[in-house]
Design a protein around this motif. Structure first.
Motif, PDB file in Angstrom:
ATOM      1  N   ARG A   1      77.581  82.909  51.124  1.00  0.00           N
ATOM      2  CA  ARG A   1      76.926  81.833  51.874  1.00  0.00           C
ATOM      3  C   ARG A   1      76.863  82.134  53.371  1.00  0.00           C
ATOM      4  NH1 ARG A   1      76.599  76.692  49.639  1.00  0.00           N
ATOM      5  NH2 ARG A   1      75.641  76.211  51.663  1.00  0.00           N
ATOM      6  N   VAL A   2      77.914  82.739  53.891  1.00  0.00           N
ATOM      7  CA  VAL A   2      77.952  83.061  55.315  1.00  0.00           C
ATOM      8  C   VAL A   2      76.888  84.105  55.663  1.00  0.00           C
ATOM      9  CG1 VAL A   2      79.336  84.166  57.123  1.00  0.00           C
ATOM     10  CG2 VAL A   2      80.362  82.431  55.660  1.00  0.00           C
ATOM     11  N   LYS A   3      76.743  85.114  54.791  1.00  0.00           N
ATOM     12  CA  LYS A   3      75.752  86.153  55.052  1.00  0.00           C
ATOM     13  C   LYS A   3      74.326  85.613  54.990  1.00  0.00           C
ATOM     14  CE  LYS A   3      78.369  90.252  53.691  1.00  0.00           C
ATOM     15  NZ  LYS A   3      78.459  91.405  52.758  1.00  0.00           N
ATOM     16  N   LYS A   4      74.101  84.602  54.154  1.00  0.00           N
ATOM     17  CA  LYS A   4      72.764  84.025  54.040  1.00  0.00           C
ATOM     18  C   LYS A   4      72.457  83.029  55.149  1.00  0.00           C
ATOM     19  CE  LYS A   4      70.719  82.816  50.433  1.00  0.00           C
ATOM     20  NZ  LYS A   4      70.292  82.102  49.201  1.00  0.00           N
TER      21      LYS A   4
ATOM     22  N   ASN B   1      71.808  81.247  64.178  1.00  0.00           N
ATOM     23  CA  ASN B   1      71.271  80.442  65.280  1.00  0.00           C
ATOM     24  C   ASN B   1      71.269  78.942  64.979  1.00  0.00           C
ATOM     25  OD1 ASN B   1      70.643  82.755  66.874  1.00  0.00           O
ATOM     26  ND2 ASN B   1      68.800  83.081  65.618  1.00  0.00           N
ATOM     27  N   GLU B   2      71.597  78.589  63.744  1.00  0.00           N
ATOM     28  CA  GLU B   2      71.611  77.181  63.349  1.00  0.00           C
ATOM     29  C   GLU B   2      73.045  76.690  63.176  1.00  0.00           C
ATOM     30  OE1 GLU B   2      69.316  76.487  59.882  1.00  0.00           O
ATOM     31  OE2 GLU B   2      67.414  77.115  60.798  1.00  0.00           O
ATOM     32  N   LYS B   3      73.248  75.408  63.429  1.00  0.00           N
ATOM     33  CA  LYS B   3      74.559  74.800  63.259  1.00  0.00           C
ATOM     34  C   LYS B   3      74.898  74.714  61.774  1.00  0.00           C
ATOM     35  CE  LYS B   3      77.225  70.666  64.445  1.00  0.00           C
ATOM     36  NZ  LYS B   3      77.177  69.330  65.104  1.00  0.00           N
ATOM     37  N   PRO B   4      76.125  75.106  61.379  1.00  0.00           N
ATOM     38  CA  PRO B   4      76.503  75.038  59.951  1.00  0.00           C
ATOM     39  C   PRO B   4      76.417  73.611  59.416  1.00  0.00           C
ATOM     40  CG  PRO B   4      78.094  76.334  61.197  1.00  0.00           C
ATOM     41  CD  PRO B   4      77.195  75.667  62.201  1.00  0.00           C
ATOM     42  N   LYS B   5      75.980  73.504  58.168  1.00  0.00           N
ATOM     43  CA  LYS B   5      75.866  72.197  57.532  1.00  0.00           C
ATOM     44  C   LYS B   5      76.547  72.217  56.175  1.00  0.00           C
ATOM     45  CE  LYS B   5      71.337  71.284  59.656  1.00  0.00           C
ATOM     46  NZ  LYS B   5      69.909  71.001  59.381  1.00  0.00           N
ATOM     47  N   GLY B   6      76.938  71.029  55.721  1.00  0.00           N
ATOM     48  CA  GLY B   6      77.488  70.879  54.387  1.00  0.00           C
ATOM     49  C   GLY B   6      78.695  71.738  54.126  1.00  0.00           C
ATOM     50  N   PHE B   7      78.612  72.606  53.106  1.00  0.00           N
ATOM     51  CA  PHE B   7      79.730  73.416  52.651  1.00  0.00           C
ATOM     52  C   PHE B   7      80.236  74.346  53.759  1.00  0.00           C
ATOM     53  CE2 PHE B   7      81.185  77.442  50.739  1.00  0.00           C
ATOM     54  CZ  PHE B   7      82.274  76.975  50.030  1.00  0.00           C
TER      55      PHE B   7
ATOM     56  N   GLU C   1      84.059  76.160  58.045  1.00  0.00           N
ATOM     57  CA  GLU C   1      84.288  76.448  59.464  1.00  0.00           C
ATOM     58  C   GLU C   1      85.368  75.539  60.041  1.00  0.00           C
ATOM     59  OE1 GLU C   1      81.888  76.516  63.736  1.00  0.00           O
ATOM     60  OE2 GLU C   1      80.784  76.309  61.857  1.00  0.00           O
ATOM     61  N   THR C   2      85.347  74.279  59.659  1.00  0.00           N
ATOM     62  CA  THR C   2      86.372  73.339  60.124  1.00  0.00           C
ATOM     63  C   THR C   2      87.751  73.756  59.637  1.00  0.00           C
ATOM     64  OG1 THR C   2      84.760  71.526  60.093  1.00  0.00           O
ATOM     65  CG2 THR C   2      87.092  70.925  60.131  1.00  0.00           C
ATOM     66  N   LEU C   3      87.842  74.189  58.373  1.00  0.00           N
ATOM     67  CA  LEU C   3      89.117  74.628  57.802  1.00  0.00           C
ATOM     68  C   LEU C   3      89.644  75.867  58.527  1.00  0.00           C
ATOM     69  CD1 LEU C   3      91.278  74.418  55.560  1.00  0.00           C
ATOM     70  CD2 LEU C   3      89.793  75.826  54.128  1.00  0.00           C
ATOM     71  N   VAL C   4      88.769  76.839  58.768  1.00  0.00           N
ATOM     72  CA  VAL C   4      89.179  78.067  59.455  1.00  0.00           C
ATOM     73  C   VAL C   4      89.634  77.761  60.875  1.00  0.00           C
ATOM     74  CG1 VAL C   4      88.370  80.287  60.350  1.00  0.00           C
ATOM     75  CG2 VAL C   4      87.719  79.552  58.046  1.00  0.00           C
ATOM     76  N   GLU C   5      88.886  76.918  61.579  1.00  0.00           N
ATOM     77  CA  GLU C   5      89.263  76.562  62.948  1.00  0.00           C
ATOM     78  C   GLU C   5      90.587  75.803  62.986  1.00  0.00           C
ATOM     79  OE1 GLU C   5      86.080  74.384  64.695  1.00  0.00           O
ATOM     80  OE2 GLU C   5      84.851  76.172  65.077  1.00  0.00           O
ATOM     81  N   ALA C   6      90.821  74.937  61.989  1.00  0.00           N
ATOM     82  CA  ALA C   6      92.066  74.176  61.954  1.00  0.00           C
ATOM     83  C   ALA C   6      93.264  75.102  61.768  1.00  0.00           C
ATOM     84  CB  ALA C   6      92.012  73.149  60.821  1.00  0.00           C
ATOM     85  N   ILE C   7      93.150  76.068  60.850  1.00  0.00           N
ATOM     86  CA  ILE C   7      94.253  77.010  60.624  1.00  0.00           C
ATOM     87  C   ILE C   7      94.447  77.910  61.844  1.00  0.00           C
ATOM     88  CG2 ILE C   7      95.042  78.950  59.208  1.00  0.00           C
ATOM     89  CD1 ILE C   7      93.650  77.660  56.835  1.00  0.00           C
TER      90      ILE C   7
END
Length: 229
Positions: free
Chosen positions: A37-40, A44-50, A55-61
């Motif tokens: 999903r990350v490669k696709k 330039n766009e803000k991440p959405k949904g999954f 991204e929130t989980l990675v940033e929190a850890i």
């Protein structure tokens, strides 16, 4: 839930190993899917949904590691993230009808040994070999045996804390299911799921996630303290 035995009745693969492998396989599939999903995704766009959740989980850890251990341990984030995901899924495995791998002492003890090895490694790396051994004789030289025992006690206490909490939940849930099925008979098919859902919420979800967080925090604290001594 499953065991693989030979013709003589000897256990070749215990359910602990099988369930642990299932956790690893599930997490591997999840990792490949996230990578896909990350490669696709359009950078330039803000991440959405999954992807936004990931991204929130990675940033929190990452923020937790930097806050607890300091900036110099920022590369420690992948290990702590992997540890957190494995323990969370393993502790929640009871919700799927499996026995949590962490209810077998071999799994928590193995993870605690990994923390112990990392602690010694960063202790030597941060203080040098001489400073590392010198720390066992402080604050007074005759406390050396106590310091050694205290160091060796860390993986034991770390593993028993996780093992005891998860195993107690498995035992209590097993007794609860047996009692309800024996007392209610055919009605147990209706009543048991309702009653046990409350206990699953505590023993599997709440206790499982709390023990995951505690193991993560103690790992980070032990390693960072060893490097700073």
């Amino acid at each position: 839930m499953f065991e693989i035995v030979d013709g003589a009745g000897n256990v070749i693969l215990s359910r602990t190993i099988i369930n642990s492998l299932l956790v690893v396989i599930l997490l591997s599939i999840f990792a490949f899917y996230v990578n896909y999903r990350v490669k696709k995704a359009d950078p330039n766009e803000k991440p959405k949904g999954f992807l936004n959740v990931i991204e929130t989980l990675v940033e929190a850890i990452d923020n937790l590691v930097r806050t607890t251990m300091g900036e110099k341990f920022k590369n420690f984030t992948p290990y702590i993230g992997t540890l957190a995901l494995y323990l969370a899924v393993a502790n929640l495995f009871g919700l799927l009808g499996f026995t949590p791998p962490t209810s077998d002492y071999s799994i928590p003890f193995t993870l605690a040994i990994m923390t112990f090895v990392l602690t010694q490694y960063y202790g030597i790396k941060g203080n040098g070999l001489g400073g590392y051994f010198k720390g066992f004789f402080e604050p007074i030289w005759f406390l050396f045996p106590i310091n050694i025992i205290g160091e060796l006690a860390n993986p034991v206490s770390l593993s028993f804390r996780l093992f005891g909490n998860i195993l107690s939940g498995v035992i209590i849930m097993g007794l609860l299911y047996s009692a309800l099925n024996s007392a209610l008979g055919i009605l147990s098919y209706i009543v048991t799921p309702v009653v046990t859902s409350v206990f699953h919420a505590y023993f599997d979800v709440f206790a499982g996630l709390i023990q995951t967080f505690i193991f993560m925090m103690l790992t980070m604290i032990f390693v960072s303290m060893a490097a700073d001594e």
